[in-house]
Design an enzyme around this catalytic site. Structure first.
Site, mmCIF file in Angstrom:
data_model
loop_
_atom_site.group_PDB
_atom_site.id
_atom_site.type_symbol
_atom_site.label_atom_id
_atom_site.label_comp_id
_atom_site.label_asym_id
_atom_site.label_seq_id
_atom_site.Cartn_x
_atom_site.Cartn_y
_atom_site.Cartn_z
ATOM 1 N N THR A 120 0.909 -1.087 -0.101
ATOM 2 C CA THR A 120 0.034 -0.018 -0.068
ATOM 3 C C THR A 120 0.994 1.058 -0.064
ATOM 4 O OG1 THR A 120 -1.708 -1.253 1.163
ATOM 5 C CG2 THR A 120 -1.912 1.162 1.262
ATOM 6 N N THR B 258 2.238 -4.181 4.479
ATOM 7 C CA THR B 258 2.296 -4.397 5.847
ATOM 8 C C THR B 258 2.071 -6.119 6.174
ATOM 9 O OG1 THR B 258 0.343 -3.756 6.175
ATOM 10 C CG2 THR B 258 1.912 -2.288 6.677
ATOM 11 N N ASP B 259 1.476 -6.829 5.444
ATOM 12 C CA ASP B 259 1.033 -8.309 5.873
ATOM 13 C C ASP B 259 1.882 -8.773 6.188
ATOM 14 O OD1 ASP B 259 -1.460 -7.133 5.449
ATOM 15 O OD2 ASP B 259 -1.845 -8.149 3.581
ATOM 16 N N LYS C 16 2.890 -8.172 12.912
ATOM 17 C CA LYS C 16 1.732 -7.380 12.714
ATOM 18 C C LYS C 16 0.548 -7.934 13.393
ATOM 19 C CE LYS C 16 -1.583 -5.747 8.949
ATOM 20 N NZ LYS C 16 -1.812 -5.388 7.513
HETATM 21 N N1 ASP Z 1 -2.240 -6.225 1.490
HETATM 22 C C1 ASP Z 1 -1.046 -5.235 1.639
HETATM 23 C C2 ASP Z 1 0.162 -5.840 1.491
HETATM 24 O O1 ASP Z 1 0.522 -6.312 2.342
HETATM 25 C C3 ASP Z 1 -1.189 -4.458 2.720
HETATM 26 C C4 ASP Z 1 -0.393 -3.149 2.956
HETATM 27 O O2 ASP Z 1 0.406 -2.875 2.256
HETATM 28 O O3 ASP Z 1 -0.334 -2.830 4.017
HETATM 29 O O4 ASP Z 1 0.859 -5.657 0.530
#
Ligand code: ASP
Length: 467
Positions: A111, A187-188, A266
């Protein structure tokens, strides 16, 4: 089924919603006032993905949030304007100041790298220094930034091939004399990649700071810019030369936290303050002015040399076995048959599984599979001498991993088996020694609480009372 429209005016919309739009003279990018059985709404009509359902119109409200309006709730729609969104990020040359530190930013996706194309759901990366400067000009006050986009993936698609490329580039950035590295990442699975880099690039003389965002930059509550600025401060001038994750501390925009790459996870699907240090307290806070407040006295300090130890390898045939009651032995037998070389169990309580799987664990061990124990509780230590179950499992050759998280155990075992495919003893030695802070002597009494909760006021109070 109605054919998807070809027209730009109704991009992605099909009947019945398309018919309703036509009836009221509303197209994509119309600014509208809508009266519905569920209330009145004002906003901008967004294009839709061709694969989305045919029932809803997507409206971007003035607040920046998107809502869906169902076709059969519409009483009236009035077009009051037209505003086509531009996706292009303004690009301006990143100013170079020879007095400022040099930072390399590697993009992997997620993201943080995206502004959403509402029609396709595709990511529009903002990764040239000029694009980043165009959207976050504060970065130029901190450093001279160079960028390289390594991947453009959501983080569920990060894996061994990407870890290897990333670690190689980080190693090269260290050798090339950069003062810090920032890594933009979804983040995932950021905590998996943080662990992989912690093992693959040890003894770094400079900060290696991973950063992401929970909300994309087109949303008013986006954490992208703030996280990026804090991460860039930590990389450019921060004193902590470790792999760290830099994300929102409390739920509000007050400070960021730096978490050690092997102790971070996370913990919330949507909070911006989603990352927590497990089994310890975070390393430091990054304040708005870039100043760093240490929370932990134990960290690797920045150095001038370039003596990092880069060891890049990963064995794919490793898994986490998340124990659940009534687990059957065939699950473990299947792993052995499929050629798995390492299993990290996430056990219950102090490190347990049911007796039913004992024979399969014995068969796996006899086949040369390395089996380790971690905990589903995430906090606390594996202690297999307390209950009979633990002692029995130890006798089956399962090795406890103290307070290493299951994810870190998995990444470490993949790395260790990749480095030493034919030396099981060396793998065992590596797994049971702490190489990058992944196991600790004990857990601090306040680790579970300080700056870790969703309510910053409570954390602050505890901090004031105890420190
Ligand atoms: N689904 C995304 C990822 O982990 C979420 C994010 O970027 O926070 O790539």
């Amino acid at each position: 089924m109605t054919e998807p429209t070809e027209s730009e005016d109704y991009k992605g919309y099909r009947d019945p919603m398309r018919g309703v739009m036509q009836r009221f003279g509303v197209t994509v990018w119309s600014e509208i006032h809508a009266r519905t059985t569920r209330g009145d709404f004002e906003g901008l009509v967004l294009p839709r993905s061709e694969t989305a359902d045919a029932d809803h119109l997507i409206l971007k409200l003035v607040s920046g949030y998107n809502i869906g309006i169902r076709h059969d709730t519409v009483l009236e729609m009035r077009k009051v304007g037209y505003r086509k969104a531009e996706y292009k990020i303004p690009e301006e040359p990143f100013p170079v100041d020879p007095g400022k530190p040099r930072v390399m930013l590697f993009g992997t996706g997620g993201t943080i790298a995206s502004r959403l194309d509402y029609r396709t759901g595709a990511v529009i990366p903002a990764f040239s220094p000029g694009e980043l400067y165009g959207s976050v000009p504060e970065l130029a006050d901190i450093c001279n930034l160079e960028t390289e986009k390594l991947f453009g993936v959501f983080s569920e698609n990060m894996g061994a091939p990407q870890y290897l490329v990333l670690a190689e580039h980080v190693g090269k950035a260290i050798a090339d004399g950069y003062d810090g590295v920032v890594i933009g990442h979804g983040t995932d699975t950021m905590h998996h990649t943080a662990a992989a880099l912690s093992f693959m690039v040890q003894n770094s003389p400079i900060p290696i700071v991973m950063v992401g965002s929970q909300r994309s930059s087109d949303r008013p509550s986006s954490d992208a810019a703030r996280n990026l600025i804090a991460a860039t401060w930590a990389a450019a001038k921060g004193p902590i030369a470790e792999v760290v994750v830099c994300m929102f501390g409390p739920t509000s925009d007050r400070y960021n936290l730096l978490h050690r790459g092997t102790r971070v996870r996370k913990m919330h699907s949507s909070y911006r303050s989603t990352f927590r240090t497990l089994g310890d307290i975070p390393l430091a806070m990054v304040h708005e002015d870039g100043s760093i407040e240490h929370l932990h006295e134990n960290y690797q300090p920045r150095r001038d040399d370039r003596d990092a130890k880069v060891q890049i390898a990963f064995e794919d045939k490793v898994t986490i076995l998340y124990y659940y009651p009534n687990m059957q032995p065939d699950v473990i037998d299947a792993l052995v048959q499929c050629g798995y070389k390492g299993i990290v169990i996430a056990g219950t309580g102090l490190g347990h599984v049911n007796k039913t799987v004992y024979p399969a664990l014995r068969r796996a061990r006899d086949a040369g599979v390395q089996i380790y124990m971690t905990l589903q509780t995430l906090w606390g230590f594996v202690q297999m001498h307390v209950y009979e179950t633990g002692r029995e499992i130890l006798d089956l050759g399962v090795i406890p991993l103290a307070n290493m998280t299951p994810e870190v155990g998995y990444i470490k075992l993949g790395w260790a088996l990749g480095l030493h495919p034919n030396d099981p003893e060396r793998v065992r030695e590596l797994m049971t020694a702490t190489v990058a802070g992944e196991m600790t002597e004990g857990e601090p009494f306040d680790g579970y609480l300080v700056l870790q909760g969703g309510v910053p006021e409570a954390a602050e109070l505890i901090r004031k009372v105890w420190w």
